[in-house]
Design a protein around this motif. Structure first.
Motif, PDB file in Angstrom:
ATOM      1  N   MET A   1      24.187  -8.179  68.997  1.00  0.00           N
ATOM      2  CA  MET A   1      24.996  -7.495  68.313  1.00  0.00           C
ATOM      3  C   MET A   1      26.158  -7.195  69.201  1.00  0.00           C
ATOM      4  N   LYS A   2      27.452  -6.871  68.391  1.00  0.00           N
ATOM      5  CA  LYS A   2      28.657  -6.502  68.851  1.00  0.00           C
ATOM      6  C   LYS A   2      28.460  -4.996  69.342  1.00  0.00           C
ATOM      7  N   GLN A   3      28.864  -4.625  70.602  1.00  0.00           N
ATOM      8  CA  GLN A   3      28.896  -3.568  71.173  1.00  0.00           C
ATOM      9  C   GLN A   3      30.132  -2.955  71.708  1.00  0.00           C
ATOM     10  N   THR A   4      30.206  -1.714  71.752  1.00  0.00           N
ATOM     11  CA  THR A   4      31.424  -0.935  72.539  1.00  0.00           C
ATOM     12  C   THR A   4      32.572  -2.046  72.222  1.00  0.00           C
ATOM     13  N   GLU A   5      33.087  -2.189  71.057  1.00  0.00           N
ATOM     14  CA  GLU A   5      34.135  -2.971  70.858  1.00  0.00           C
ATOM     15  C   GLU A   5      35.047  -2.330  70.013  1.00  0.00           C
ATOM     16  N   CYS A   6      36.023  -2.964  69.544  1.00  0.00           N
ATOM     17  CA  CYS A   6      37.065  -2.584  68.417  1.00  0.00           C
ATOM     18  C   CYS A   6      37.909  -1.572  68.676  1.00  0.00           C
ATOM     19  N   THR A   7      38.982  -1.232  68.043  1.00  0.00           N
ATOM     20  CA  THR A   7      40.183  -0.434  67.972  1.00  0.00           C
ATOM     21  C   THR A   7      40.646  -0.111  66.472  1.00  0.00           C
ATOM     22  N   THR A   8      40.412   0.990  66.253  1.00  0.00           N
ATOM     23  CA  THR A   8      40.799   1.386  64.636  1.00  0.00           C
ATOM     24  C   THR A   8      42.245   2.138  64.717  1.00  0.00           C
ATOM     25  N   ILE A   9      43.018   1.900  63.934  1.00  0.00           N
ATOM     26  CA  ILE A   9      44.274   2.551  63.595  1.00  0.00           C
ATOM     27  C   ILE A   9      44.376   2.714  62.109  1.00  0.00           C
ATOM     28  N   LEU A  10      44.637   4.147  61.646  1.00  0.00           N
ATOM     29  CA  LEU A  10      44.705   4.722  60.468  1.00  0.00           C
ATOM     30  C   LEU A  10      46.283   5.180  60.200  1.00  0.00           C
ATOM     31  N   VAL A  11      46.808   5.056  59.242  1.00  0.00           N
ATOM     32  CA  VAL A  11      48.104   5.493  58.857  1.00  0.00           C
ATOM     33  C   VAL A  11      48.144   5.988  57.548  1.00  0.00           C
ATOM     34  N   GLY A  12      48.665   7.287  57.302  1.00  0.00           N
ATOM     35  CA  GLY A  12      48.731   7.931  55.826  1.00  0.00           C
ATOM     36  C   GLY A  12      49.828   7.533  55.214  1.00  0.00           C
ATOM     37  N   LYS A  13      50.026   7.822  54.007  1.00  0.00           N
ATOM     38  CA  LYS A  13      50.950   7.127  53.346  1.00  0.00           C
ATOM     39  C   LYS A  13      52.507   7.656  53.469  1.00  0.00           C
ATOM     40  N   ASN A  14      52.466   8.942  53.952  1.00  0.00           N
ATOM     41  CA  ASN A  14      53.919   9.529  54.249  1.00  0.00           C
ATOM     42  C   ASN A  14      54.305   9.213  55.791  1.00  0.00           C
ATOM     43  N   ALA A  15      53.595   8.296  56.454  1.00  0.00           N
ATOM     44  CA  ALA A  15      53.816   7.958  57.642  1.00  0.00           C
ATOM     45  C   ALA A  15      53.911   6.594  57.874  1.00  0.00           C
ATOM     46  N   THR A  16      54.009   6.008  56.838  1.00  0.00           N
ATOM     47  CA  THR A  16      54.313   4.591  56.890  1.00  0.00           C
ATOM     48  C   THR A  16      55.580   4.138  56.223  1.00  0.00           C
ATOM     49  N   ILE A  17      56.194   3.056  56.632  1.00  0.00           N
ATOM     50  CA  ILE A  17      57.649   2.738  56.456  1.00  0.00           C
ATOM     51  C   ILE A  17      57.740   2.399  54.635  1.00  0.00           C
ATOM     52  N   ASP A  18      56.649   2.098  54.251  1.00  0.00           N
ATOM     53  CA  ASP A  18      56.920   1.710  52.917  1.00  0.00           C
ATOM     54  C   ASP A  18      55.893   2.574  51.832  1.00  0.00           C
ATOM     55  N   GLY A  19      55.317   3.942  52.348  1.00  0.00           N
ATOM     56  CA  GLY A  19      54.844   4.736  51.315  1.00  0.00           C
ATOM     57  C   GLY A  19      53.396   4.256  50.938  1.00  0.00           C
ATOM     58  N   SER A  20      52.667   3.077  51.688  1.00  0.00           N
ATOM     59  CA  SER A  20      51.587   2.711  51.380  1.00  0.00           C
ATOM     60  C   SER A  20      50.479   3.307  52.259  1.00  0.00           C
ATOM     61  N   THR A  21      49.373   3.299  52.163  1.00  0.00           N
ATOM     62  CA  THR A  21      48.368   3.498  53.077  1.00  0.00           C
ATOM     63  C   THR A  21      47.821   2.432  54.053  1.00  0.00           C
ATOM     64  N   MET A  22      47.475   2.309  55.266  1.00  0.00           N
ATOM     65  CA  MET A  22      47.130   1.381  55.937  1.00  0.00           C
ATOM     66  C   MET A  22      45.837   1.813  56.951  1.00  0.00           C
ATOM     67  N   ILE A  23      44.703   1.013  56.899  1.00  0.00           N
ATOM     68  CA  ILE A  23      43.686   1.228  57.661  1.00  0.00           C
ATOM     69  C   ILE A  23      43.596  -0.039  58.524  1.00  0.00           C
ATOM     70  N   ALA A  24      43.370  -0.057  59.719  1.00  0.00           N
ATOM     71  CA  ALA A  24      43.259  -1.225  60.536  1.00  0.00           C
ATOM     72  C   ALA A  24      42.292  -1.392  61.727  1.00  0.00           C
ATOM     73  N   ARG A  25      41.783  -2.349  62.214  1.00  0.00           N
ATOM     74  CA  ARG A  25      40.732  -2.637  63.147  1.00  0.00           C
ATOM     75  C   ARG A  25      40.689  -3.916  63.559  1.00  0.00           C
ATOM     76  N   SER A  26      40.702  -4.031  64.961  1.00  0.00           N
ATOM     77  CA  SER A  26      40.307  -5.347  65.650  1.00  0.00           C
ATOM     78  C   SER A  26      38.848  -5.303  65.767  1.00  0.00           C
ATOM     79  N   GLU A  27      38.154  -6.760  65.278  1.00  0.00           N
ATOM     80  CA  GLU A  27      36.837  -6.718  65.214  1.00  0.00           C
ATOM     81  C   GLU A  27      36.708  -7.610  66.305  1.00  0.00           C
ATOM     82  N   ASP A  28      36.105  -7.206  67.594  1.00  0.00           N
ATOM     83  CA  ASP A  28      35.909  -7.406  68.737  1.00  0.00           C
ATOM     84  C   ASP A  28      34.296  -7.931  69.012  1.00  0.00           C
ATOM     85  N   GLY A  29      34.304  -8.835  70.129  1.00  0.00           N
ATOM     86  CA  GLY A  29      32.681  -9.113  70.165  1.00  0.00           C
ATOM     87  C   GLY A  29      32.541  -9.110  71.600  1.00  0.00           C
ATOM     88  N   GLY A  30      31.550 -10.042  72.272  1.00  0.00           N
ATOM     89  CA  GLY A  30      31.096 -10.142  73.548  1.00  0.00           C
ATOM     90  C   GLY A  30      31.505 -11.424  74.219  1.00  0.00           C
TER      91      GLY A  30
END
Length: 473
Positions: A1-30
């Motif tokens: 199993m993947k454990q203690t990994e990943c970094t999530t970034i969330l950005v609301g629509k009024n905080a983005t350059i083009d007014g979109s919503t953005m949710i991001a994550r790196s999927e990391d492993g061992g």
């Protein structure tokens, strides 16, 4: 199993350059390479009978019934330990990323312990497959995961995010059967490393949701260490030496990237969950953040400021264990049929680039369909090779990668702009075909750019080899 990994970034629509919503994550492993793929799950392919691979948890057929939506996913290529669909956008333009491995503490584990996988329960391998094809709003995503947790339980602590073009929700599991969730303010961003992240919580506010008995559970078992209010990180999370080295520094570094006035120290335990940038955040900002390794600090493994010990002090965001990274974007400046974009990159983020795939599709480009064995016709393996070669001399190869990434992003932006204009007035199968054609064009372009990068690295590295002998040496 993947454990203690990943970094999530969330950005609301009024905080983005083009007014979109953005949710991001790196999927990391061992330590073992986990090849990742990019696929579409059409309704006919969605399982109507489901059993988890790791825990052998059987899902009641009634929980898989009803309307099923098409959705994109980034699953493990081998399926050896389950699907691990990771992230996608469904045909209702709802995005989901799952999961961010998070922390817990002994107090809640003594009340509602996570299950042992031998007892059943759900985990990261299951959540996207069991949720994304059944939801039409982010709130429905939160409630469905909450229902599944309460019914089947979980054997691990996880965070996950849901979004549409208007707003974002972030959910964290609590113990074996409980959960909390918070709507992210439209003008805010979030950086969530591998710890329980939600801090301030209000039980009587519509922007917060939780298990129905959670407040009573906190009071009954005396779980709240604070004299006033509810800070869920204090109640259910951790504040350990590991957090100070593995988790908190990643958040600290990215907070200072998004807002240099943030300040603080890398190990600070109480960095805020909800934050505000000093500018509007772009796709390129998020990609840089997900690729970062403490540049211009003593903690950069590739830098020349720190001692050998300092370079190994903190875990970076960009790391050899990045196997797949996504930014799920829901746009507000185009028709709904074009709004969903799954930006995707494979391999370590220091030597790759993102590709903006339209998600209103029924199939994905061939070179992004990864097999389990090393194959240089597949971009996952080319990216992995480029990163491992680049790691041998970042000072030489880093600039080549930067040029490659800037060139690739510019070319993909151009194709995306041209496609947005070209498909106006199209609908149905004709529209889907054009979007799949654009996806194929971007995938093949980036694949060739990556091969060219590898060639440039070989040319540059030829004269740097240790095994050489020249009469003029």
């Amino acid at each position: 199993m993947k454990q203690t990994e990943c970094t999530t970034i969330l950005v609301g629509k009024n905080a983005t350059i083009d007014g979109s919503t953005m949710i991001a994550r790196s999927e990391d492993g061992g330590r073992v390479i986990i090849p990742e793929s990019f696929e579409v799950v059409n309704p006919a392919d969605q399982p109507r009978h489901y059993t988890s691979v790791i825990s052998k948890q059987k899902i009641d057929d009634e929980d898989l019934a009803g309307e099923v939506l098409r959705y994109t996913s980034a699953p493990d290529a081998t399926r050896e330990k389950g699907i691990w669909a990771a992230a996608g956008i469904n045909s209702a333009n709802i995005a989901m990323t799952a999961t961010e491995t998070i922390t817990t503490n002994a107090r809640i584990q003594g009340v509602d312990p996570v299950l042992d996988p031998s007892e059943g329960g759900l985990g990261e391998e299951d959540f996207v497959t069991l949720t994304l094809p059944y939801i039409h709003t982010p709130e429905e995503g939160v409630k469905r995961v909450g229902y599944l947790l309460e019914k089947y339980g979980t054997y691990e602590m996880n965070g996950m995010a849901f979004s549409d073009n208007d707003h974002i929700w972030y959910l964290e599991t609590i113990g074996g059967h409980h959960w909390i969730a918070r709507r992210i303010p439209d003008d805010a961003y979030v950086v969530a490393p591998n710890r329980l992240n939600i801090d301030e919580f209000k039980f009587d506010d519509p922007d917060f949701m939780a298990s129905s008995d959670l407040k009573e559970l906190i009071e009954t078992y005396h779980l709240n260490p604070d004299k006033e209010g509810y800070n869920m990180r204090h109640i259910f999370g951790s504040s350990t030496i590991k957090d100070a080295h593995y988790n908190n520094p990643r958040a600290w570094y990215l907070h200072n990237f998004f807002n240099p006035e943030f300040g603080g120290q890398p190990g600070d335990q109480d960095q805020p969950f909800i934050c505000y940038a000093n500018r509007r955040i772009s796709i390129e900002d998020i990609k840089w953040a997900e690729s970062s390794h403490y540049q211009d600090t003593p903690y950069d493994a590739y830098g020349d400021q720190g001692t050998p010990e300092q370079k190994k002090t903190f875990r970076p965001v960009g790391i050899n264990r990045n196997f797949e990274t996504h930014i799920l974007q829901l746009r507000n400046d185009v028709p709904a049929e074009l709004a969903g974009v799954q930006w995707l990159a494979f391999g370590p983020n220091t030597f790759n680039t993102m590709v903006p795939f339209y998600t209103n599709i029924t199939d994905t480009p061939t070179c992004f369909k990864t097999g389990s064995k090393f194959d240089l016709k597949q971009i996952f393996w080319v990216n992995k090779l480029a990163a491992q070669l680049g790691d041998t001399n970042y000072r030489v190869y880093g600039e080549l990668e930067n040029d490659f990434e800037q060139k690739s992003l510019a070319q993909c932006h151009k194709i995306q702009h041209e496609t947005d204009r070209a498909v106006k007035g199209l609908s149905g199968d004709e529209l889907v075909a054009k979007l799949e054609e654009a996806n194929k064009q971007m995938a093949e372009l980036v694949y060739q750019n990556t091969v060219d990068l590898l060639g440039s690295m070989v040319n540059e590295g030829h004269g740097l080899m240790t095994l050489k002998y020249d009469l003029l040496d």
